[in-house]
Design a protein around this motif. Structure first.
Motif, PDB file in Angstrom:
ATOM      1  N   LEU A 148      41.160  53.191  32.196  1.00 54.30           N
ATOM      2  CA  LEU A 148      40.691  51.908  31.655  1.00 54.30           C
ATOM      3  C   LEU A 148      41.690  51.336  30.655  1.00 54.30           C
ATOM      4  N   LYS A 149      42.236  52.186  29.805  1.00 53.44           N
ATOM      5  CA  LYS A 149      43.230  51.718  28.833  1.00 53.44           C
ATOM      6  C   LYS A 149      44.464  51.161  29.549  1.00 53.44           C
ATOM      7  N   LEU A 150      44.892  51.832  30.620  1.00 58.51           N
ATOM      8  CA  LEU A 150      46.051  51.372  31.377  1.00 58.51           C
ATOM      9  C   LEU A 150      45.761  50.058  32.095  1.00 58.51           C
ATOM     10  N   LEU A 151      44.550  49.923  32.629  1.00 53.57           N
ATOM     11  CA  LEU A 151      44.176  48.679  33.295  1.00 53.57           C
ATOM     12  C   LEU A 151      44.168  47.509  32.309  1.00 53.57           C
ATOM     13  N   GLU A 153      45.993  47.338  29.607  1.00 55.32           N
ATOM     14  CA  GLU A 153      47.404  47.078  29.308  1.00 55.32           C
ATOM     15  C   GLU A 153      48.068  46.309  30.447  1.00 55.32           C
ATOM     16  N   ALA A 154      47.600  46.558  31.673  1.00 53.30           N
ATOM     17  CA  ALA A 154      48.162  45.890  32.846  1.00 53.30           C
ATOM     18  C   ALA A 154      47.669  44.461  33.008  1.00 53.30           C
ATOM     19  N   GLY A 155      46.677  44.073  32.189  1.00 56.81           N
ATOM     20  CA  GLY A 155      46.218  42.692  32.233  1.00 56.81           C
ATOM     21  C   GLY A 155      44.864  42.483  32.869  1.00 56.81           C
ATOM     22  N   MET A 156      44.118  43.534  33.125  1.00 57.19           N
ATOM     23  CA  MET A 156      42.784  43.364  33.694  1.00 57.19           C
ATOM     24  C   MET A 156      41.862  42.671  32.689  1.00 57.19           C
ATOM     25  N   ARG A 157      41.318  41.523  33.076  1.00 54.32           N
ATOM     26  CA  ARG A 157      40.414  40.761  32.215  1.00 54.32           C
ATOM     27  C   ARG A 157      39.315  40.145  33.065  1.00 54.32           C
ATOM     28  N   GLY A 158      38.162  39.979  32.464  1.00 59.78           N
ATOM     29  CA  GLY A 158      37.076  39.306  33.150  1.00 59.78           C
ATOM     30  C   GLY A 158      37.206  37.794  33.025  1.00 59.78           C
ATOM     31  N   ARG A 251      45.197  42.543  47.837  1.00 68.38           N
ATOM     32  CA  ARG A 251      45.309  41.141  47.438  1.00 68.38           C
ATOM     33  C   ARG A 251      46.629  40.901  46.718  1.00 68.38           C
ATOM     34  N   GLU A 252      47.148  39.719  46.866  1.00 68.77           N
ATOM     35  CA  GLU A 252      48.335  39.322  46.105  1.00 68.77           C
ATOM     36  C   GLU A 252      48.017  39.392  44.613  1.00 68.77           C
ATOM     37  N   GLY A 253      48.848  40.123  43.867  1.00 68.84           N
ATOM     38  CA  GLY A 253      48.657  40.215  42.423  1.00 68.84           C
ATOM     39  C   GLY A 253      47.696  41.287  41.967  1.00 68.84           C
ATOM     40  N   ALA A 254      47.231  42.128  42.871  1.00 70.64           N
ATOM     41  CA  ALA A 254      46.309  43.197  42.481  1.00 70.64           C
ATOM     42  C   ALA A 254      47.010  44.203  41.562  1.00 70.64           C
ATOM     43  N   ILE A 255      46.230  44.842  40.690  1.00 73.01           N
ATOM     44  CA  ILE A 255      46.721  45.936  39.854  1.00 73.01           C
ATOM     45  C   ILE A 255      46.415  47.234  40.574  1.00 73.01           C
ATOM     46  N   CYS A 256      47.412  48.101  40.743  1.00 72.51           N
ATOM     47  CA  CYS A 256      47.248  49.346  41.494  1.00 72.51           C
ATOM     48  C   CYS A 256      47.552  50.549  40.608  1.00 72.51           C
ATOM     49  N   VAL A 257      46.660  51.540  40.644  1.00 78.38           N
ATOM     50  CA  VAL A 257      46.823  52.738  39.817  1.00 78.38           C
ATOM     51  C   VAL A 257      46.711  53.980  40.688  1.00 78.38           C
TER      52      VAL A 257
END
Length: 301
Positions: A148-151, A153-158, A251-257
């Motif tokens: 969650l902390k990494l997400l 930092e990666a820009g995950m926002r609601g 999806r284009e622009g997805a965050i992948c972990v």
């Protein structure tokens, strides 16, 4: 688009500094006992890096090599030892079923991994504090918390106002009790909709919006459908036979972990993802040590 590769070691620095400051203010180095039954392999490697990481934060960590038949006695000894502030179990210690039972033998007040059912119940009920006065935060499982902390930092926002992750859709390929299930619950408790996939099929974790905690229901969503919808993709499949997630699936622009010790993503995703996180281990160790400091402070209060 070329994905930004996010190094968890960089993110972990701020948390290591936070833990180090707490340890220095405390005046005594907290002590952790790690129990390991394998002499080599991923668990042994993890124990090595965890010990080194703990030392860098001013924490005394002793890893004890124990046979599977000795683990119960070793946990009991660490539970009763007033000099031991935390206990870390390096899986597998025995069989999968036995490991689940062994987690329950750890005193929750020394459970730095946050895996005891005492903490799990608070997580799944979305209770963020132990007490009504909200002075003691609940301990969260260290690997999902690191993710969650990494997400973040990666820009995950609601995109909504009712919950921090409202409007986010996630795909988690792993539903283990250690990583996938608690991670899906944590994401959903913060407002995300989570497609959870494993070998038995798919379920959906509905967000905790309009209710106290998330809800889980059966789902017929396929891998292709889940990946195509996801703003965030987290994989934790510990098998080299896993079909790698490709660029044309996300999806284009997805965050992948990638959480697994083996690679779960095809290198083509770097052409389509916005951020790629190749591993989480360094931050997991920092989160475990942060849990340790909080537990030690509560026990001494």
């Amino acid at each position: 688009m070329t994905a930004t590769v996010l190094d968890p070691s960089t993110v972990a620095k701020q948390y290591r500094a936070e833990v180090r400051a707490s340890v220095e203010a405390r005046g005594r180095a907290p002590r952790v006992v790690g129990l390991l039954s394998q002499e080599e392999g991923p668990a042994a490697t993890y124990a090595h890096y965890a010990t080194r990481g703990a030392s860098a934060m001013g924490i005394d960590m002793a890893v004890r090599q124990v046979a599977p038949a000795e683990v119960v006695a070793a946990i009991a000894q660490a539970n009763l030892d007033p000099e031991v502030d935390g206990i870390f179990l390096y899986y597998p210690l025995a069989s999968r079923a036995e490991d689940r039972w062994l987690r329950e033998l750890v005193d929750p007040r020394k459970d730095v991994e946050g895996m005891h059912s005492y903490w799990s119940r608070l997580l799944y009920e979305n209770r963020r504090y132990v007490d009504d006065e909200q002075t003691q935060r609940a301990i969260l499982p260290c690997t999902p918390l690191a993710i969650l902390k990494l997400l973040h930092e990666a820009g995950m926002r609601g995109t909504g106002e009712e919950a921090p992750l409202q409007g986010v859709t996630a795909c988690v390929i792993n539903r283990s009790d250690i990583v996938g299930r608690p991670l899906s619950a944590m994401l959903a408790n913060d407002g995300a909709r989570v497609h959870s996939l494993d070998l038995t099929g798919s379920v959906v974790f509905e967000p905790a919006i309009g209710r106290r905690a998330h809800d889980v229901r059966e789902s017929g969503v396929t891998r292709a459908e889940a990946l195509a919808q996801a703003d965030v993709v987290i994989t934790g499949v510990p098998s080299s036979s896993f079909e790698l997630v490709r660029a044309d699936e996300i999806r284009e622009g997805a965050i992948c972990v990638n959480v697994a010790e083996v690679e779960n993503f095809d290198e083509s995703i770097l052409e389509r993802a916005s951020v790629y996180v190749p591993r989480v281990g360094p931050l997991t160790i920092a989160m475990a040590m942060r849990n340790l400091v909080r537990l030690a402070a509560t026990r001494e209060a």
